[in-house]
Scaffold this active site. Structure first.
Site, PDB file in Angstrom:
ATOM      1  N   SER A  49     -92.592 -37.548  26.493  1.00 36.83           N
ATOM      2  CA  SER A  49     -91.446 -36.651  26.657  1.00 36.83           C
ATOM      3  C   SER A  49     -91.088 -36.034  25.301  1.00 36.83           C
ATOM      4  O   SER A  49     -91.577 -36.481  24.255  1.00 36.83           O
ATOM      5  CB  SER A  49     -90.256 -37.450  27.181  1.00 36.83           C
ATOM      6  OG  SER A  49     -89.853 -38.373  26.177  1.00 36.83           O
ATOM      7  N   ASP A  83     -94.294 -34.379  29.537  1.00 37.30           N
ATOM      8  CA  ASP A  83     -93.358 -34.579  30.642  1.00 37.30           C
ATOM      9  C   ASP A  83     -92.049 -33.834  30.340  1.00 37.30           C
ATOM     10  O   ASP A  83     -91.509 -33.952  29.234  1.00 37.30           O
ATOM     11  CB  ASP A  83     -93.093 -36.092  30.748  1.00 37.30           C
ATOM     12  CG  ASP A  83     -92.308 -36.470  31.989  1.00 37.30           C
ATOM     13  OD1 ASP A  83     -92.420 -35.753  33.002  1.00 37.30           O
ATOM     14  OD2 ASP A  83     -91.598 -37.508  31.950  1.00 37.30           O
ATOM     15  N   ASP A 105     -90.062 -27.533  32.446  1.00 41.26           N
ATOM     16  CA  ASP A 105     -89.008 -27.878  33.401  1.00 41.26           C
ATOM     17  C   ASP A 105     -87.814 -26.956  33.202  1.00 41.26           C
ATOM     18  O   ASP A 105     -86.972 -27.192  32.337  1.00 41.26           O
ATOM     19  CB  ASP A 105     -88.608 -29.348  33.227  1.00 41.26           C
ATOM     20  CG  ASP A 105     -87.468 -29.738  34.159  1.00 41.26           C
ATOM     21  OD1 ASP A 105     -87.014 -28.877  34.952  1.00 41.26           O
ATOM     22  OD2 ASP A 105     -87.032 -30.900  34.107  1.00 41.26           O
ATOM     23  N   HIS A 214     -91.716 -36.965  40.944  1.00 41.82           N
ATOM     24  CA  HIS A 214     -90.982 -37.566  39.815  1.00 41.82           C
ATOM     25  C   HIS A 214     -90.073 -38.665  40.365  1.00 41.82           C
ATOM     26  O   HIS A 214     -89.860 -38.775  41.570  1.00 41.82           O
ATOM     27  CB  HIS A 214     -90.141 -36.493  39.119  1.00 41.82           C
ATOM     28  CG  HIS A 214     -90.943 -35.616  38.207  1.00 41.82           C
ATOM     29  ND1 HIS A 214     -90.777 -35.596  36.856  1.00 41.82           N
ATOM     30  CD2 HIS A 214     -91.929 -34.732  38.474  1.00 41.82           C
ATOM     31  CE1 HIS A 214     -91.620 -34.735  36.319  1.00 41.82           C
ATOM     32  NE2 HIS A 214     -92.334 -34.192  37.277  1.00 41.82           N
ATOM     33  N   THR A 239     -88.941 -45.381  34.130  1.00 43.29           N
ATOM     34  CA  THR A 239     -87.843 -46.341  33.949  1.00 43.29           C
ATOM     35  C   THR A 239     -88.264 -47.783  34.277  1.00 43.29           C
ATOM     36  O   THR A 239     -87.933 -48.718  33.548  1.00 43.29           O
ATOM     37  CB  THR A 239     -86.658 -45.932  34.853  1.00 43.29           C
ATOM     38  OG1 THR A 239     -86.408 -44.547  34.651  1.00 43.29           O
ATOM     39  CG2 THR A 239     -85.422 -46.718  34.521  1.00 43.29           C
TER      40      THR A 239
HETATM   41  P1  13P Z   1     -88.256 -42.772  36.939  1.00 46.05           P
HETATM   42  O1  13P Z   1     -86.945 -42.637  36.217  1.00 46.05           O
HETATM   43  O2  13P Z   1     -88.083 -43.073  38.378  1.00 46.05           O
HETATM   44  O3  13P Z   1     -89.176 -43.715  36.259  1.00 46.05           O
HETATM   45  O4  13P Z   1     -88.927 -41.320  36.881  1.00 46.05           O
HETATM   46  C1  13P Z   1     -89.959 -41.019  35.986  1.00 46.05           C
HETATM   47  C2  13P Z   1     -90.200 -39.563  35.855  1.00 46.05           C
HETATM   48  O5  13P Z   1     -89.966 -38.779  36.744  1.00 46.05           O
HETATM   49  C3  13P Z   1     -90.765 -39.087  34.578  1.00 46.05           C
HETATM   50  O6  13P Z   1     -90.912 -37.720  34.567  1.00 46.05           O
HETATM   51 ZN    ZN Z   2     -89.421 -36.729  35.798  1.00 49.17          ZN
END
Ligand code: 13P
Ligand code: ZN
Length: 290
Positions: A49, A83, A105, A214, A239
Site C-alpha cells: 500500500s 494496493d 482507487d 477486497h 487485516t
Molecule cells: P481486509 O481489511 O478485509 O483484510 O481487506 C484487505 C484489502 O481489501 C486490501 O486491499
Molecule cells: Zn482493499
C-alpha cells in the site's frame, strides 16, 4: 523472479480458482506469505500500500519482494501489485519500479471523475505493459457503513461497471458487493454478507474482466467459493494477516519477556502468518497450481 500478474490470472481463469493478494509491509511478512505459497505450491500476489511505501521506502520493499521471489520461491509465480493507489504519481512510481499491476482507487469520486483518473492511470500502465485495477462502488470499512442497507448506496451497479470498464480499459475491477475493509468487522465478529446476485449480474455483463474482492478477511470458505463461481479471480486479504502476525508476536514476547534477539521473536510470528496464509490459499483453490 517476479512473474507478470497476467500469467497468474490467466491460469486462475482457465482452472476456476482465485489468486490471493496479500499485503506485506516488511521482510518478515513477505517471508511468511512466500513460505506459505511455496509450501502450498500456489501462485500468489504480494501487494503493498502507499502507507507501506511511506514506511519502508519503495526501493526497499520492492527489492525485498524481488529478492525473496528469486531466492525462496523457486518456480512459484509471484506478482507484485500496488494496493489502493490514490494518485497518478504513486501509480507511475510503482510502474517505474517494476510492478506488473497497479490499482488506482478513485472510488470515492463521482463516477465520471473516477473514469477520468482511472483511464489516465490505465493508459500509462498499458504503455509500460502493466495491468491496471480500478474500483467502482466503494468498499467501506464497517465504521463507515454498518449495515447491509447502509452499504447499498456504495455498492457497484452492474450497468455502470460495464460502462466503467469500457471507458477506462482497466484489466481488473474491484467491486463492492457487501464486502468491508478493516479491523472493526473482525473485532465485532460482524457477518459480512455478500450480495452474490449483484456479483453474478456484474460478471454476466463483463465476463472477460477478472473481478477483485477486497475486504476478504473474515470471509468463510463457502462465501469465497460462491464469489469465485461468480467471476472473482483476485481475493485481497490484509487485516486478518496483521492480527495473526502481531498476535503471535505479542504472545511470544509475553511468554519470554527476556527475549532480546529479533530473529527469536519474529520467527514464530512468521510461522503463524505462513500457517494462516496456507489455509487461505487452500480456500481459494490455488494450492497445487504452481
Ligand atoms: P481486509 O481489511 O478485509 O483484510 O481487506 C484487505 C484489502 O481489501 C486490501 O486491499
Ligand atoms: Zn482493499
Amino acid at each position: 523472479m517476479l512473474t507478470h500478474i497476467r500469467e497468474l490470472i490467466n491460469d486462475a481463469i482457465k482452472n476456476n480458482y482465485a489468486i490471493g493478494a496479500f499485503n506485506v509491509e516488511n521482510l518478515e511478512t513477505t517471508l511468511g506469505v512466500v513460505r506459505a505459497a511455496v509450501k502450498q505450491k500456489s501462485p500468489v500476489i504480494l501487494q503493498v500500500s502507499e502507507r507501506t511505501i511511506e514506511y519502508a521506502g519503495l526501493k526497499a520493499i520492492t527489492t525485498i519482494v524481488e529478492c525473496i521471489a528469486r531466492d525462496e520461491a523457486g518456480k512459484i509465480p509471484i506478482a507484485l501489485h500496488l494496493d489502493h493507489g490514490r494518485s497518478f504519481r504513486s501509480v507511475a512510481e510503482c510502474i517505474d519500479a517494476g510492478f506488473s499491476s497497479i490499482m488506482i482507487d478513485a472510488s470515492e469520486m463521482p463516477m465520471q471523475e473516477n473514469i477520468i483518473l482511472t483511464k489516465q492511470a490505465a493508459d500509462y500502465a498499458h504503455r509500460k505493459e502493466v495491468w491496471a485495477q480500478g474500483e467502482l462502488g466503494a468498499v467501506k470499512a464497517l465504521e463507515e457503513a454498518m449495515t447491509m442497507s447502509q452499504r447499498k448506496p456504495f455498492m457497484t451497479r452492474p450497468e455502470e461497471a460495464k460502462e466503467f470498464v469500457e471507458k477506462t480499459g482497466v484489466d481488473t475491477l474491484a467491486v463492492a458487493v457487501g464486502n468491508i475493509h478493516g479491523v472493526i468487522k473482525l473485532r465485532q465478529g460482524a457477518n459480512q454478507e455478500l450480495d452474490i446476485d449483484r456479483l453474478s449480474e456484474i460478471h454476466q455483463l463483463i465476463p472477460e474482466t477478472p473481478l477483485v474482492l477486497h475486504g476478504a478477511s473474515g470471509l468463510g470458505p463457502a462465501q469465497l467459493s460462491a464469489a469465485i463461481k461468480n467471476g472473482i479471480r483476485i481475493v485481497n486479504m490484509n487485516t486478518e494477516l496483521k492480527l495473526e502476525f502481531i498476535g503471535a508476536l505479542r504472545k511470544n514476547l509475553h511468554q519470554d519477556p527476556d527475549a532480546y534477539d529479533p530473529r527469536q521473536v519474529f520467527s514464530p510470528a512468521i510461522e503463524a502468518l505462513a500457517e494462516l496464509v496456507g489455509k487461505k490459499l487452500r480456500a481459494l483453490g490455488s494450492n497445487q497450481k504452481a
